[in-house]
Structure formats: structure tokens, C-alpha cells
Enzyme design. Structure first.
Site, short mmCIF file in Angstrom:
data_model
loop_
_atom_site.label_atom_id
_atom_site.label_comp_id
_atom_site.label_asym_id
_atom_site.label_seq_id
_atom_site.Cartn_x
_atom_site.Cartn_y
_atom_site.Cartn_z
N ASP A 14 15.78 40.62 25.57
CA ASP A 14 15.10 41.75 26.31
C ASP A 14 14.32 42.63 25.40
O ASP A 14 14.62 42.69 24.35
CB ASP A 14 16.30 42.46 26.89
CG ASP A 14 15.69 43.41 28.22
OD1 ASP A 14 14.62 43.22 28.78
OD2 ASP A 14 16.46 44.50 28.64
N GLY A 15 13.20 43.25 26.14
CA GLY A 15 12.38 43.91 25.52
C GLY A 15 12.02 45.22 26.42
O GLY A 15 12.20 44.92 27.64
N GLU A 52 9.06 42.17 24.84
CA GLU A 52 9.71 40.64 25.61
C GLU A 52 9.60 39.84 24.56
O GLU A 52 10.45 38.97 24.44
CB GLU A 52 9.20 40.77 26.98
CG GLU A 52 9.87 41.93 27.96
CD GLU A 52 11.34 41.67 28.57
OE1 GLU A 52 11.96 40.64 28.02
OE2 GLU A 52 11.48 42.38 29.33
N ASP A 79 14.83 37.99 31.32
CA ASP A 79 14.64 38.77 32.34
C ASP A 79 13.33 39.01 32.62
O ASP A 79 12.97 39.78 33.73
CB ASP A 79 15.59 39.93 32.56
CG ASP A 79 15.18 41.13 31.51
OD1 ASP A 79 14.20 40.87 30.91
OD2 ASP A 79 15.77 42.19 31.55
N HIS A 133 19.34 44.17 34.76
CA HIS A 133 20.30 45.45 35.32
C HIS A 133 21.00 44.92 36.38
O HIS A 133 21.15 45.49 37.63
CB HIS A 133 19.50 46.26 35.79
CG HIS A 133 18.33 46.94 34.53
ND1 HIS A 133 18.74 47.61 33.40
CD2 HIS A 133 16.77 46.74 34.50
CE1 HIS A 133 17.63 47.65 32.56
NE2 HIS A 133 16.45 47.18 33.11
N ASP A 143 19.80 44.62 26.75
CA ASP A 143 19.33 46.15 27.20
C ASP A 143 19.71 47.07 26.28
O ASP A 143 18.83 48.04 25.89
CB ASP A 143 19.48 46.12 28.66
CG ASP A 143 18.60 47.40 29.16
OD1 ASP A 143 17.55 47.47 29.40
OD2 ASP A 143 19.36 48.67 29.62
#
Length: 154
Positions: A14-15, A52, A79, A133, A143
Site C-alpha cells: 500500500d502507498g 503505491e 489495492d 479499507h 495502510d
């Protein structure tokens, strides 16, 4: 621990950033069947897409740098549709068209796409998209790592 089959390495990435551009962070979790490894970092200023990409690059680089891991299949969960679709689909035409998009504009983040492409082609990688999320344990850990890195840069 994630159910890992066929000696597969599972990676979550994640980023993000606060503002776009703004202070950014990335995080990844590498699950190799025996342990969980977390990595994180960040930049300021940067963009969400750069973070990301950096998360995916950092995770795959860690696999490539490990003699025990680099010969095993890898499944990356992201994601980011931008990362997943970019590396599995769009990049073929970008390279064929001299790093231009279908709209004849220069591809953004070319430096990172080139690095990700090298890593992707040096490993056996499958890419999967996960909803962000959504309570997915390792995506949520990524995250959290990302948010910690952003806050370090604010």
C-alpha cells in the site's frame, strides 16, 4: 499466517500521501510461509501513485535480493488498480509506443515503471487486486505502515 500454497510468497502493498502531492508513505508485508516481514518508507513531496509503485518495487526487490526467496512464485495483493493494471496490461503498449499513453502523452512515473518491470520480469509474479479499507488484515497493516511514514514527514 496467510495460507501459502505451492511454496508461494504472498505480498501485500500500500502507498499513499497526505495531499497529492504531499508527504507520502508506503508499506508492505512479505509472507514467506515461516515469517512475516514488514518494510516501509516515504518521501516528501510525492504522489499517491509513486508511493503505491514504490511499495511494490520495495517488496519485489526484497524478494529478488534473497537467495532463499527469489526462485519461489510470488503473489502480490495491491489495492491499487493503477499498479495492478499498469504492470499486467498497460505497460506492454507503453513500451511499444515509446513510453507514451494511448493519448500520446508521456507515461507518468516512467522511472518507477521501468524498475518494477525489471523486477516483475525477473520473478514469477501473479498480481491480485484487493479492496482497500475493507478489513483485510495484511492490507490494513500496510495502510498503518503507510500512515506512520506519512506522519513522520508532516
Amino acid at each position: 499466517m496467510e495460507n501459502i500454497t505451492n511454496n508461494e510468497i504472498v505480498i501485500y502493498t500500500d502507498g499513499g500521501c497526505s495531499g497529492n502531492p504531499g508527504p507520502g508513505g508506503w508499506g508492505c508485508v512479505i509472507l514467506d510461509g515461516t515469517k512475516e516481514t514488514t518494510l516501509s518508507g516515504g518521501e516528501s513531496p510525492t504522489t499517491n501513485n509513486r508511493m503505491e509503485l514504490t511499495a511494490a518495487i520495495s517488496a519485489l526487490r526484497a524478494v529478488c535480493d534473497s537467495p532463499e526467496l527469489k526462485c519461489r512464485p510470488v503473489c502480490v495483493y495491491s489495492d491499487s488498480q493503477y499498479v495492478k493494471n499498469g504492470i499486467t496490461s498497460w505497460i506492454k503498449n507503453w513500451k511499444k509506443n515509446g513510453w507514451k499513453t494511448a493519448a500520446k502523452k508521456s507515461v507518468l512515473n516512467k522511472d518507477l515503471w521501468e524498475e518494477l518491470d525489471i523486477l516483475f520480469n525477473s520473478l514469477s509474479v501473479e498480481w491480485k487486486w484487493v479492496k482497500g479499507h475493507a478489513g483485510i488484515k495484511y492490507n490494513e497493516i500496510c495502510d498503518s505502515l503507510c500512515q506512520e511514514e506519512i506522519h513522520k514527514r508532516m
